[in-house]
Design an enzyme around this catalytic site. Structure first.
Site, PDB file in Angstrom:
ATOM      1  N   GLY A 271       2.450   2.010  10.792  1.00 54.19           N
ATOM      2  CA  GLY A 271       3.364   3.134  10.638  1.00 54.19           C
ATOM      3  C   GLY A 271       4.054   3.552  11.928  1.00 54.19           C
ATOM      4  O   GLY A 271       4.655   4.614  11.997  1.00 54.19           O
TER       5      GLY A 271
ATOM      6  N   LYS B  92       0.139   4.265  -0.260  1.00 51.14           N
ATOM      7  CA  LYS B  92      -0.505   5.438   0.346  1.00 51.14           C
ATOM      8  C   LYS B  92      -0.307   6.676  -0.552  1.00 51.14           C
ATOM      9  O   LYS B  92      -0.283   6.549  -1.762  1.00 51.14           O
ATOM     10  CB  LYS B  92       0.017   5.656   1.763  1.00 51.14           C
ATOM     11  CG  LYS B  92      -0.062   4.372   2.601  1.00 51.14           C
ATOM     12  CD  LYS B  92       0.158   4.600   4.050  1.00 51.14           C
ATOM     13  CE  LYS B  92       0.172   3.261   4.771  1.00 51.14           C
ATOM     14  NZ  LYS B  92       0.206   3.404   6.210  1.00 51.14           N
TER      15      LYS B  92
ATOM     16  N   SER C 133       3.537  -2.442  10.272  1.00 55.36           N
ATOM     17  CA  SER C 133       4.992  -2.449  10.441  1.00 55.36           C
ATOM     18  C   SER C 133       5.641  -3.781  10.076  1.00 55.36           C
ATOM     19  O   SER C 133       6.557  -4.248  10.759  1.00 55.36           O
ATOM     20  CB  SER C 133       5.364  -2.021  11.872  1.00 55.36           C
ATOM     21  OG  SER C 133       4.894  -0.708  12.124  1.00 55.36           O
TER      22      SER C 133
ATOM     23  N   GLU D 268      -5.339  -5.353  10.600  1.00 53.57           N
ATOM     24  CA  GLU D 268      -4.343  -4.304  10.792  1.00 53.57           C
ATOM     25  C   GLU D 268      -4.613  -3.580  12.109  1.00 53.57           C
ATOM     26  O   GLU D 268      -5.423  -2.635  12.149  1.00 53.57           O
ATOM     27  CB  GLU D 268      -4.421  -3.296   9.643  1.00 53.57           C
ATOM     28  CG  GLU D 268      -4.111  -3.890   8.299  1.00 53.57           C
ATOM     29  CD  GLU D 268      -3.485  -2.863   7.370  1.00 53.57           C
ATOM     30  OE1 GLU D 268      -2.407  -3.143   6.861  1.00 53.57           O
ATOM     31  OE2 GLU D 268      -4.059  -1.784   7.194  1.00 53.57           O
TER      32      GLU D 268
ATOM     33  N   ASN E 158       0.866  -1.173   0.000  1.00 49.30           N
ATOM     34  CA  ASN E 158       0.000   0.000   0.000  1.00 49.30           C
ATOM     35  C   ASN E 158       0.907   1.229   0.000  1.00 49.30           C
ATOM     36  O   ASN E 158       1.494   1.559   1.025  1.00 49.30           O
ATOM     37  CB  ASN E 158      -0.886  -0.044   1.255  1.00 49.30           C
ATOM     38  CG  ASN E 158      -1.687   1.233   1.451  1.00 49.30           C
ATOM     39  OD1 ASN E 158      -1.769   2.064   0.547  1.00 49.30           O
ATOM     40  ND2 ASN E 158      -2.275   1.393   2.629  1.00 49.30           N
TER      41      ASN E 158
ATOM     42  N   GLU F 118      -6.688   4.379   7.984  1.00 44.73           N
ATOM     43  CA  GLU F 118      -6.428   5.808   7.740  1.00 44.73           C
ATOM     44  C   GLU F 118      -7.656   6.474   7.131  1.00 44.73           C
ATOM     45  O   GLU F 118      -7.943   7.645   7.391  1.00 44.73           O
ATOM     46  CB  GLU F 118      -5.181   5.969   6.855  1.00 44.73           C
ATOM     47  CG  GLU F 118      -3.917   5.718   7.674  1.00 44.73           C
ATOM     48  CD  GLU F 118      -2.721   5.245   6.883  1.00 44.73           C
ATOM     49  OE1 GLU F 118      -2.738   5.304   5.647  1.00 44.73           O
ATOM     50  OE2 GLU F 118      -1.751   4.791   7.531  1.00 44.73           O
TER      51      GLU F 118
ATOM     52  N   HIS G 145      -9.498   0.905   4.998  1.00 46.87           N
ATOM     53  CA  HIS G 145      -8.199   1.100   5.665  1.00 46.87           C
ATOM     54  C   HIS G 145      -8.394   2.039   6.860  1.00 46.87           C
ATOM     55  O   HIS G 145      -9.178   2.996   6.788  1.00 46.87           O
ATOM     56  CB  HIS G 145      -7.187   1.695   4.682  1.00 46.87           C
ATOM     57  CG  HIS G 145      -5.788   1.665   5.220  1.00 46.87           C
ATOM     58  ND1 HIS G 145      -5.333   2.599   6.116  1.00 46.87           N
ATOM     59  CD2 HIS G 145      -4.773   0.786   5.038  1.00 46.87           C
ATOM     60  CE1 HIS G 145      -4.073   2.309   6.436  1.00 46.87           C
ATOM     61  NE2 HIS G 145      -3.716   1.203   5.796  1.00 46.87           N
TER      62      HIS G 145
HETATM   63  C1  PEP Z   1      -0.783  -0.084   6.137  1.00 44.77           C
HETATM   64  O1  PEP Z   1      -0.945   1.112   6.024  1.00 44.77           O
HETATM   65  O2  PEP Z   1      -1.616  -0.861   5.637  1.00 44.77           O
HETATM   66  C2  PEP Z   1       0.397  -0.552   6.854  1.00 44.77           C
HETATM   67  C3  PEP Z   1       0.402  -1.779   7.267  1.00 44.77           C
HETATM   68  O3  PEP Z   1       1.407   0.374   7.066  1.00 44.77           O
HETATM   69  P1  PEP Z   1       2.855   0.079   7.711  1.00 44.77           P
HETATM   70  O4  PEP Z   1       3.385  -1.188   7.074  1.00 44.77           O
HETATM   71  O5  PEP Z   1       3.676   1.274   7.352  1.00 44.77           O
HETATM   72  O6  PEP Z   1       2.657  -0.092   9.169  1.00 44.77           O
END
Ligand code: PEP
Length: 253
Positions: free
Chosen positions: A175, A11, A215, A169, A9, A99, A97
């Protein structure tokens, strides 16, 4: 029996030129990789160029999008329809998601409509679910995730659900550099599979891929993916570096 899926992703990173460079580099690093499906989800502005690049190089990388609006067309300024994505040969669409839920304010009803619209256009939703740190500490992680699943999939049949990808998630791991332990990821993914089995039957539940996201990095991918109910990863930050993302996709090596 479930083909692992590693999806990046991107973003709001990479303009269309940078996106083409990244996907070219990634494609080279993935040469010869078997037994893992790899997808990238660039921003809307880069989808067309990335689609063309993948086609020209006959790449096995699959194209995904980060969002969609649940209407075929119309007066929805700034939005992108399922048909527009399908026309670019998008296969996966991330919906719900955290976000978008937390920053843009998308509610469960809109997420459900998006998942449905993606399905009806013949694409595959990657439905994101997950709890905040506060919810986890209060012992409410499973009830939060159950609520998200119930509302997003209320109108789905077993046949339809078999095409789905779910990404667990935990919001506190996105992040932040804090990864859920493999045991945390397994516990929730197994809970999700149990819910799918109750709702759609064991056969359907056994076929649905449930990813972990939060992460994921080259040095923790293998232990996460070794868990029996972790069928791949949704990767944010580490998907922006071709070498790191390729190393995650090559987690078996
Ligand atoms: C995500 O935004 O789906 C995600 C898992 O981000 P990150 O790997 O940066 O934690």
């Amino acid at each position: 029996m479930r083909l692992p899926l590693v999806a990046g992703n991107w973003k709001m990173h990479k303009d269309h030129r940078e996106a083409v460079d990244l996907v070219r580099e990634l494609d080279g690093l993935l040469a010869g990789l078997e037994g893992v499906e790899v997808a990238v989800c660039p921003p809307f502005t880069a989808l067309s160029d990335v689609a063309r690049t993948l086609k020209e190089s006959r790449s096995r990388i699959v194209l995904g999008a980060q969002d969609v609006y649940p209407a075929p067309e119309g007066a929805y300024t700034g939005e992108i329809s399922p048909r527009m994505l399908k026309a670019l040969e998008v296969h996966y669409v991330i919906v719900g998601h955290s976000e978008r839920r937390e920053i843009i304010g998308e509610g469960d009803q809109l997420v459900a409509a998006k998942a449905r619209a993606v399905l009806e256009e013949g694409m595959v939703p990657i439905l994101c679910v997950g709890e905040t740190l506060e919810e986890r500490e209060e012992g409410k992680a499973e009830s939060k995730v159950r609520g998200q699943l119930e509302s997003a999939l209320a109108a789905w049949s077993s046949d339809e659900a078999s095409a789905l990808v779910i990404a667990y998630e935990p919001i506190w791991a996105i992040g932040t550099g804090k990864t859920a332990t493999p045991e945390d990821a397994q516990e929730m993914n197994s809970f999700i599979r149990g819910w799918l089995a109750e709702r759609f039957g064991q056969d359907t539940a056994s076929g649905v891929r449930i990813l972990y996201g939060g992460s994921v990095k080259p040095d923790n991918a293998a232990e996460l993916m070794a868990m029996p109910d972790v069928d791949g990863a949704l990767v944010g930050g580490a998907s922006l570096k071709a070498a790191d993302f390729a190393a995650i996709a090559r987690f078996r090596e």
